[in-house]
Each structure stands twice: as C-alpha cells, then as structure tokens.
Design an enzyme around this catalytic site. Structure first.
Site, mmCIF file in Angstrom:
data_model
loop_
_atom_site.group_PDB
_atom_site.id
_atom_site.type_symbol
_atom_site.label_atom_id
_atom_site.label_comp_id
_atom_site.label_asym_id
_atom_site.label_seq_id
_atom_site.Cartn_x
_atom_site.Cartn_y
_atom_site.Cartn_z
ATOM 1 N N LYS A 13 0.835 -1.220 0.000
ATOM 2 C CA LYS A 13 0.000 0.000 0.000
ATOM 3 C C LYS A 13 0.867 1.267 0.000
ATOM 4 O O LYS A 13 0.624 2.192 -0.753
ATOM 5 C CB LYS A 13 -0.904 0.068 1.246
ATOM 6 C CG LYS A 13 -1.866 -1.077 1.406
ATOM 7 C CD LYS A 13 -2.834 -0.798 2.546
ATOM 8 C CE LYS A 13 -2.210 -0.718 3.921
ATOM 9 N NZ LYS A 13 -1.860 -2.003 4.544
ATOM 10 N N ARG A 88 -9.496 1.636 9.489
ATOM 11 C CA ARG A 88 -9.123 0.271 9.869
ATOM 12 C C ARG A 88 -10.204 -0.391 10.714
ATOM 13 O O ARG A 88 -10.081 -1.556 11.075
ATOM 14 C CB ARG A 88 -7.822 0.299 10.665
ATOM 15 C CG ARG A 88 -6.604 -0.183 9.890
ATOM 16 C CD ARG A 88 -5.418 -0.060 10.790
ATOM 17 N NE ARG A 88 -4.300 -0.865 10.422
ATOM 18 C CZ ARG A 88 -3.218 -0.386 9.800
ATOM 19 N NH1 ARG A 88 -3.161 0.845 9.400
ATOM 20 N NH2 ARG A 88 -2.203 -1.175 9.566
ATOM 21 N N ARG A 127 11.582 -7.582 5.796
ATOM 22 C CA ARG A 127 11.688 -6.124 5.639
ATOM 23 C C ARG A 127 12.691 -5.534 6.622
ATOM 24 O O ARG A 127 12.708 -5.871 7.793
ATOM 25 C CB ARG A 127 10.309 -5.481 5.855
ATOM 26 C CG ARG A 127 10.376 -3.955 5.805
ATOM 27 C CD ARG A 127 9.041 -3.365 5.579
ATOM 28 N NE ARG A 127 8.172 -3.425 6.736
ATOM 29 C CZ ARG A 127 6.997 -2.807 6.789
ATOM 30 N NH1 ARG A 127 6.563 -2.133 5.751
ATOM 31 N NH2 ARG A 127 6.255 -2.897 7.872
ATOM 32 N N ARG A 160 11.842 -3.383 12.135
ATOM 33 C CA ARG A 160 10.795 -2.750 12.947
ATOM 34 C C ARG A 160 10.263 -3.778 13.930
ATOM 35 O O ARG A 160 10.087 -4.943 13.574
ATOM 36 C CB ARG A 160 9.670 -2.258 12.042
ATOM 37 C CG ARG A 160 9.716 -0.751 11.820
ATOM 38 C CD ARG A 160 8.762 -0.305 10.748
ATOM 39 N NE ARG A 160 7.388 -0.713 10.936
ATOM 40 C CZ ARG A 160 6.412 -0.366 10.106
ATOM 41 N NH1 ARG A 160 6.660 0.378 9.066
ATOM 42 N NH2 ARG A 160 5.182 -0.760 10.316
ATOM 43 N N ARG A 171 -0.992 -9.041 13.835
ATOM 44 C CA ARG A 171 -1.510 -7.920 13.034
ATOM 45 C C ARG A 171 -2.480 -8.438 11.962
ATOM 46 O O ARG A 171 -3.492 -7.820 11.668
ATOM 47 C CB ARG A 171 -0.362 -7.172 12.352
ATOM 48 C CG ARG A 171 0.430 -6.314 13.311
ATOM 49 C CD ARG A 171 1.661 -5.758 12.649
ATOM 50 N NE ARG A 171 1.360 -4.701 11.691
ATOM 51 C CZ ARG A 171 2.266 -4.200 10.861
ATOM 52 N NH1 ARG A 171 3.490 -4.624 10.851
ATOM 53 N NH2 ARG A 171 1.926 -3.226 10.031
#
Ligand code: AMP
Length: 218
Positions: A13, A88, A127, A160, A171
C-alpha cells in the site's frame, strides 16, 4: 482525487500510495507514519501509542478520530489525498463518511490490493529499514545484506519491532477481525477496485492507473 488504498499489512500500500501521491500531486496520508512520528516526538501520548504498535494492536478510535479530522480538514488536503492505513475499523469508516459529508466531498476511490497471507508474512519478516536514511528494503530482493542501496552506509539495517513474525501474525488476525468488515461496508456503497498484489511494483502501478481511469470515466 480522493483515494483509499486498502489491504492487509505489507501488501504494498505504502509504495503505491507514494507513487500515486507524486503522480496526482496530492498528499499521502499514512496513519502508521503519523503514529510513528508521534512516538518519535517523545511526548506522553507517544508512550501509549508505542506500546500499542509494538503489540500489533490498533490505536483506539478516539485517538484516531482526533488525528484524522485534524489532518483531512487541513489546507494540505484541500485538493485531495490518498489514505493509507485508514479506515481500519467500521467506526473509522463511519467517521470518514461524516467528514466527507461535513466537507461536502463526494467521490472516493477505494482500491484494495490483495495477496495471500503466506506471501505477506514472508515479505514482512524480510523487511528492513536503514537506520541512517529511512530507506525500506526487502532482503529477498537485494544481494548485499550489509549495504543500504540508497545511502550506501554499511550495517545500518534494523527490523521494525512490529515486523517480528509473532507480531505480524497478530496484526493479520487483527486485520481479519476488525478491518475486513470494512470491505462489506464499502461494497454496499461503491465499486471496489481490486488489484493483484503478487505482481511487480510497476505492474501494480499500471493496473491501478488503468482502473482509476476506467472508474473516472464511468
Ligand atoms: P501501518 O504502518 O499502516 O502498517 O500501521 C502500523 C500500526 O499503526 C498498526 O499496526 C496499528 O497499530 C497502528 N495504526 C495505523 N493506522 C491505524 C488506524 N487507522 N487505526 C488504528 N491503529 C492504526
């Protein structure tokens, strides 16, 4: 142009929102980035937000309401915006509709980028963020895992906290439980543009532009 770019964490996104933002010259509103900035500011509220993000939970709607109202009503968003990470929850979707009514805004394009859960988990665990320049990389896609391809610094990659596999799974659970019902909400209101997120960044961008062109001419 007003766009919501929607999908599970790490479907791409943010990358697409940045491209659309520079093409249409409208701001990219990433609620995740805004929240991370609040954490970096070091105020008291930042500590609460930090704890929520590190667990992969959602920040309460009351905090998000204040934050999104202030952002969307600012002059910066007058000519349009791309929302990435908002809404969300169903309550946030309803709030967005109220803001649209108040600001007398109409057309909203809803783009959903779709990929399977295993691909998402793989992307997220690979990532890394460069601590020196903020550049985001996927270790699967670069040869030298020590050097940042953007600023060329060595050994600067960090992960992260919310990209740890356990947090990612949580998540995704949160996404399915609280975020997926939003799709039902928008389905009843407008056409949803569905984009295949397994393709390359360039192919996805091209698919989005074609779909938006088609939607605008309808
Ligand atoms: P993102 O960068 O969009 O993946 O968001 C990172 C984290 O910020 C999420 O896992 C949530 O904890 C929080 N967050 C971002 N946007 C929202 C939102 N609209 N409502 C609640 N929490 C959010």
């Amino acid at each position: 142009m007003r766009i919501i770019i929607f999908g599970a964490p790490r479907v791409g996104k943010g990358t697409q929102a940045k491209i659309l933002s520079s093409h249409y010259k409208i701001p990219h509103i990433s609620t995740g980035d805004i929240l991370r900035k609040i954490i970096d500011d070091g105020k008291e509220i930042g500590l609460v937000v930090k704890d929520i993000l590190s667990k992969g939970e959602l920040v309460p709607d009351s905090i998000m309401k204040e934050l999104i109202e202030k952002t969307l009503k600012s002059d910066n968003c007058k000519s349009g915006f791309i929302l990435d990470g908002f809404p969300r929850t169903l309550a946030q979707a309803v709030l967005l509709e109220e803001i649209f009514a108040e600001l007398k805004l109409e057309t909203l394009f809803f783009i959903r980028i779709q990929i399977s859960e295993n691909v998402i988990v793989n992307r997220l665990t690979q990532r890394r963020v460069c601590a020196n320049c903020g550049y985001i990389v996927n270790l699967n896609l670069i040869e030298n895992h020590d050097e940042c391809p953007s600023c060329r610094q060595l050994g600067t990659f960090t992960k992260r906290k919310d990209d740890e596999e356990e947090v990612i799974r949580h998540r995704l659970e949160v996404y399915h439980k609280t975020t997926a019902p939003i799709l039902e909400y928008y389905k009843s209101k407008s056409d949803i543009i569905i984009i295949d997120g397994r393709k390359t960044v360039e192919e996805i961008t091209s698919d989005i532009f074609s779909a938006l062109e088609k939607a605008q001419s309808n």
